[in-house]
Write an enzyme that holds these catalytic residues in place. Structure first.
Site, short mmCIF file in Angstrom:
data_model
loop_
_atom_site.label_atom_id
_atom_site.label_comp_id
_atom_site.label_asym_id
_atom_site.label_seq_id
_atom_site.Cartn_x
_atom_site.Cartn_y
_atom_site.Cartn_z
N ASP A 171 -18.12 -31.18 6.07
CA ASP A 171 -18.69 -29.87 5.74
C ASP A 171 -19.97 -29.61 6.55
OD1 ASP A 171 -16.85 -28.98 3.95
OD2 ASP A 171 -18.10 -29.25 2.16
N ASN A 177 -14.46 -16.98 5.79
CA ASN A 177 -13.79 -17.56 4.61
C ASN A 177 -13.07 -16.49 3.78
OD1 ASN A 177 -15.81 -19.58 5.46
ND2 ASN A 177 -15.08 -20.69 3.67
N TYR A 195 -6.45 -29.83 11.95
CA TYR A 195 -6.16 -28.41 11.72
C TYR A 195 -7.02 -27.54 12.63
CZ TYR A 195 -6.74 -23.77 9.75
OH TYR A 195 -6.85 -22.40 9.62
N LYS A 212 -6.25 -24.81 16.08
CA LYS A 212 -6.72 -23.43 16.32
C LYS A 212 -7.38 -23.35 17.70
CE LYS A 212 -5.25 -21.71 12.59
NZ LYS A 212 -4.13 -20.79 12.64
N ASN A 267 5.24 -22.57 2.76
CA ASN A 267 4.09 -22.46 1.87
C ASN A 267 4.05 -21.10 1.18
OD1 ASN A 267 1.76 -23.59 0.71
ND2 ASN A 267 0.44 -22.45 2.11
N SER A 268 5.23 -20.55 0.93
CA SER A 268 5.26 -19.21 0.33
C SER A 268 6.65 -18.96 -0.23
CB SER A 268 4.95 -18.16 1.41
OG SER A 268 5.81 -18.34 2.51
N SER A 309 -9.88 -19.19 13.49
CA SER A 309 -10.75 -19.52 12.36
C SER A 309 -12.15 -19.84 12.85
CB SER A 309 -10.16 -20.76 11.67
OG SER A 309 -11.08 -21.32 10.78
P1 NAD Z 1 -0.44 -19.34 4.15
O1 NAD Z 1 -0.02 -20.78 4.10
O2 NAD Z 1 -0.49 -18.60 2.87
O3 NAD Z 1 0.49 -18.54 5.17
C1 NAD Z 1 1.06 -19.14 6.30
C2 NAD Z 1 2.54 -18.80 6.29
O4 NAD Z 1 3.15 -19.38 7.44
C3 NAD Z 1 3.26 -19.37 5.07
O5 NAD Z 1 3.99 -18.34 4.45
C4 NAD Z 1 4.18 -20.43 5.64
O6 NAD Z 1 5.38 -20.57 4.90
C5 NAD Z 1 4.40 -19.95 7.05
N1 NAD Z 1 4.72 -20.99 8.03
C6 NAD Z 1 4.10 -22.17 8.24
N2 NAD Z 1 4.70 -22.83 9.25
C7 NAD Z 1 5.71 -22.04 9.70
C8 NAD Z 1 6.68 -22.18 10.72
N3 NAD Z 1 6.75 -23.28 11.46
N4 NAD Z 1 7.55 -21.18 10.91
C9 NAD Z 1 7.50 -20.06 10.15
N5 NAD Z 1 6.62 -19.88 9.16
C10 NAD Z 1 5.72 -20.86 8.94
O7 NAD Z 1 -1.86 -19.30 4.87
P2 NAD Z 1 -2.87 -18.09 5.05
O8 NAD Z 1 -4.09 -18.43 4.30
O9 NAD Z 1 -2.20 -16.81 4.80
O10 NAD Z 1 -3.21 -18.24 6.59
C11 NAD Z 1 -2.56 -17.49 7.60
C12 NAD Z 1 -3.09 -17.91 8.95
O11 NAD Z 1 -4.51 -17.71 8.98
C13 NAD Z 1 -2.86 -19.39 9.25
O12 NAD Z 1 -2.57 -19.53 10.62
C14 NAD Z 1 -4.20 -20.01 8.93
O13 NAD Z 1 -4.43 -21.19 9.67
C15 NAD Z 1 -5.16 -18.91 9.37
N6 NAD Z 1 -6.45 -18.99 8.70
C16 NAD Z 1 -6.49 -19.04 7.33
C17 NAD Z 1 -7.74 -19.15 6.69
C18 NAD Z 1 -7.81 -19.21 5.18
O14 NAD Z 1 -8.85 -19.56 4.65
N7 NAD Z 1 -6.77 -18.88 4.44
C19 NAD Z 1 -8.90 -19.19 7.44
C20 NAD Z 1 -8.83 -19.10 8.84
C21 NAD Z 1 -7.57 -19.01 9.45
C1 UD1 Z 2 -12.43 -24.83 4.90
C2 UD1 Z 2 -12.06 -25.57 6.15
C3 UD1 Z 2 -11.82 -24.58 7.27
C4 UD1 Z 2 -10.78 -23.56 6.86
C5 UD1 Z 2 -11.25 -22.88 5.57
C6 UD1 Z 2 -10.27 -21.89 5.05
C7 UD1 Z 2 -13.21 -27.74 6.01
C8 UD1 Z 2 -14.24 -28.63 6.58
N1 UD1 Z 2 -13.10 -26.51 6.52
O1 UD1 Z 2 -13.66 -24.15 5.12
O2 UD1 Z 2 -11.37 -25.27 8.41
O3 UD1 Z 2 -10.62 -22.58 7.88
O4 UD1 Z 2 -11.46 -23.88 4.56
O5 UD1 Z 2 -9.12 -22.53 4.58
O6 UD1 Z 2 -12.48 -28.13 5.10
N2 UD1 Z 2 -16.87 -26.34 -2.24
C9 UD1 Z 2 -17.31 -26.99 -3.36
N3 UD1 Z 2 -16.39 -27.43 -4.28
C10 UD1 Z 2 -15.05 -27.22 -4.10
C11 UD1 Z 2 -14.60 -26.54 -2.94
C12 UD1 Z 2 -15.54 -26.12 -2.03
O7 UD1 Z 2 -18.51 -27.20 -3.56
O8 UD1 Z 2 -14.25 -27.66 -4.95
C13 UD1 Z 2 -17.86 -25.84 -1.26
C14 UD1 Z 2 -17.74 -26.48 0.10
O9 UD1 Z 2 -18.51 -27.66 0.17
C15 UD1 Z 2 -18.28 -25.35 1.00
C16 UD1 Z 2 -17.84 -24.08 0.27
O10 UD1 Z 2 -17.61 -24.47 -1.08
O11 UD1 Z 2 -19.68 -25.38 1.03
C17 UD1 Z 2 -16.58 -23.46 0.84
O12 UD1 Z 2 -15.56 -24.46 0.90
P1 UD1 Z 2 -14.05 -24.09 1.29
O13 UD1 Z 2 -13.58 -22.97 0.45
O14 UD1 Z 2 -13.27 -25.37 1.23
O15 UD1 Z 2 -14.14 -23.56 2.76
P2 UD1 Z 2 -14.79 -24.25 4.08
O16 UD1 Z 2 -15.12 -25.65 3.85
O17 UD1 Z 2 -15.88 -23.37 4.55
#
Ligand code: NAD
Ligand code: UD1
Length: 337
Positions: free
Chosen positions: A295, A179, A149, A153, A35-36, A124
């Site tokens: 949600d 977030n 997902y 976690k 994913n990168s 998360s």
């Molecule tokens: P991202 O997808 O940008 O980064 C994840 C990276 O992990 C990617 O570069 C991907 O290529 C790599 N990857 C996936 N599976 C792999 C594997 N099996 N082996 C090696 N590399 C692998 O996502 P992000 O937003 O940077 O998130 C990073 C971490 O934080 C994740 O674990 C995600 O679940 C967690 N997290 C993200 C959010 C968010 O909103 N972005 C929120 C809470 C937790």
């Molecule tokens: C979601 C995931 C959460 C994950 C996080 C970061 C769900 C239920 N939860 O959180 O597990 O850790 O993303 O990746 O999916 N919204 C709109 N229109 C849009 C998109 C979002 O109205 O097109 C609203 C949503 O209803 C919410 C807020 O914006 O109220 C934030 O949404 P989002 O960015 O998807 O994050 P979460 O749902 O909080």
């Protein structure tokens, strides 16, 4: 310290590599690039002026992990690698459990074999399910999660807690992100969702850029100030700095600890839309739609434990997130769609 960063080419990982290098740590990134792209790390190098050592490795590949760990000695592993698309996890649960849970087990076994027992894990706020209290403290019960997902976690947290109980020599920090939003102020690194974004901020940015016609606001009949969903958005750079602080405290105190990383302030969907419009002087057309299944109405952190114990507090505002997300969006070529 010598740090192994899994998933370091991703959105949060790359921002964290910047802050780790800026703090003087030696970093090795492994990522399977699912994913990168490696380009993200070239951009990181431009920001820090330091080379980023990278190996294309899948965390499920035990042999490849052994080779890396023979090549370098690591004081700590910061573990970001994982799949993170909530909707996709509902369609492909086995792929998510395999990648995230089995992958983490393989990684932990390799770390054990090579004498590294310090881990910082990307958890998360999703582990709290339907929050029982607001703001959410770390003592709030976990579970009741609505998608695979989120369960990955929760399961990984459980595995790490059990590991710590069995082998107290391990030091573990579970960082529960609220977030994450925004991008680096350089405009060189940011979030690159594949296809149409599902998260709010990247969706708003695409609408503002005219690449998507309008934002669909999922529900305006929640029990919140303006009826739209409330979340605790945190700037990705603040989040990255939280890892650097957690690393330092882990080195000093050790043990197992759980921290909420959020700003502790709720922001509604419409508040975010209006902030984005105001800060960037753009228009974000939107329509009100039905609630999105799964949600919750509101979710925001009590981040005071991280402030007390890590000396960490988010500094950047919603406006900073909107500004940097827009800067990043404008820097994207057509390829970002
Ligand atoms: P991202 O997808 O940008 O980064 C994840 C990276 O992990 C990617 O570069 C991907 O290529 C790599 N990857 C996936 N599976 C792999 C594997 N099996 N082996 C090696 N590399 C692998 O996502 P992000 O937003 O940077 O998130 C990073 C971490 O934080 C994740 O674990 C995600 O679940 C967690 N997290 C993200 C959010 C968010 O909103 N972005 C929120 C809470 C937790
Ligand atoms: C979601 C995931 C959460 C994950 C996080 C970061 C769900 C239920 N939860 O959180 O597990 O850790 O993303 O990746 O999916 N919204 C709109 N229109 C849009 C998109 C979002 O109205 O097109 C609203 C949503 O209803 C919410 C807020 O914006 O109220 C934030 O949404 P989002 O960015 O998807 O994050 P979460 O749902 O909080």
């Amino acid at each position: 310290m010598n740090i192994l960063v899994t998933g370091g080419a991703g959105y949060i990982g790359a921002h964290t590599v910047v802050e780790l290098q800026n703090a003087g740590h030696e970093v090795v990134v492994i990522d399977n690039l699912s994913n990168s792209s490696e380009n993200m790390l070239r951009q990181v190098s431009k920001i820090t002026g330091k080379k980023v050592t990278f190996h294309k490795v899948d965390i499920r590949d035990s042999q490849a992990l052994d080779e890396i760990m023979k090549l370098y000695w690591f004081d700590c592993c910061v573990h970001f690698a994982g799949l993170k698309a909530v909707g996709e996890s509902v369609m492909k649960p086995l792929a998510y459990y395999q990648n995230n849970v089995a992958g983490t087990l393989t990684l932990l076994e390799a770390l054990s074999r090579h004498g590294c027992a310090n881990l910082i894990f990307s958890s998360s706020a999703t582990v709290y399910g339907q929050p029982k209290e607001l703001p959410i403290t770390e003592a709030c019960p976990t579970g009741g999660i609505t998608n695979p997902y989120g369960w990955t976690k929760c399961m990984i947290e459980q595995i790490l807690m059990d590991l710590y109980r069995a082998e107290p020599a391990w030091n573990v920090a579970l960082l529960r992100y609220f977030n994450p939003a925004g991008a680096h102020e350089s405009g060189l690194i940011g979030e690159r969702p594949r296809g149409i974004p599902t998260n709010l901020m990247p969706y708003i940015a695409r609408v503002a850029a005219g690449r998507l016609p309008e934002l669909q606001v999922f529900g305006n009949d929640y029990d919140t100030g303006d009826g739209t969903g409330v979340r605790d958005y945190i700037h990705v750079v603040d989040l990255a700095l939280g890892h650097v602080k957690a690393l330092r405290v882990m080195e000093q105190k050790g043990g197992l600890a759980v921290y909420n990383l959020g700003r502790g302030e709720g922001c509604s969907v419409l508040e975010m839309v209006h902030a984005f419009e105001q800060v960037n002087e753009v228009v974000v057309p939107y329509v009100i739609k039905a609630r999105r299944p799964g949600d919750v109405a509101a979710c925001y952190a009590d981040p005071s434990k991280a402030e007390r114990e890590l000396g960490w507090k988010a500094r950047l505002s919603i406006e900073d997130m909107c500004r940097s997300a827009w800067q990043w969006q404008k820097n994207q070529g057509k390829g970002s769609d």
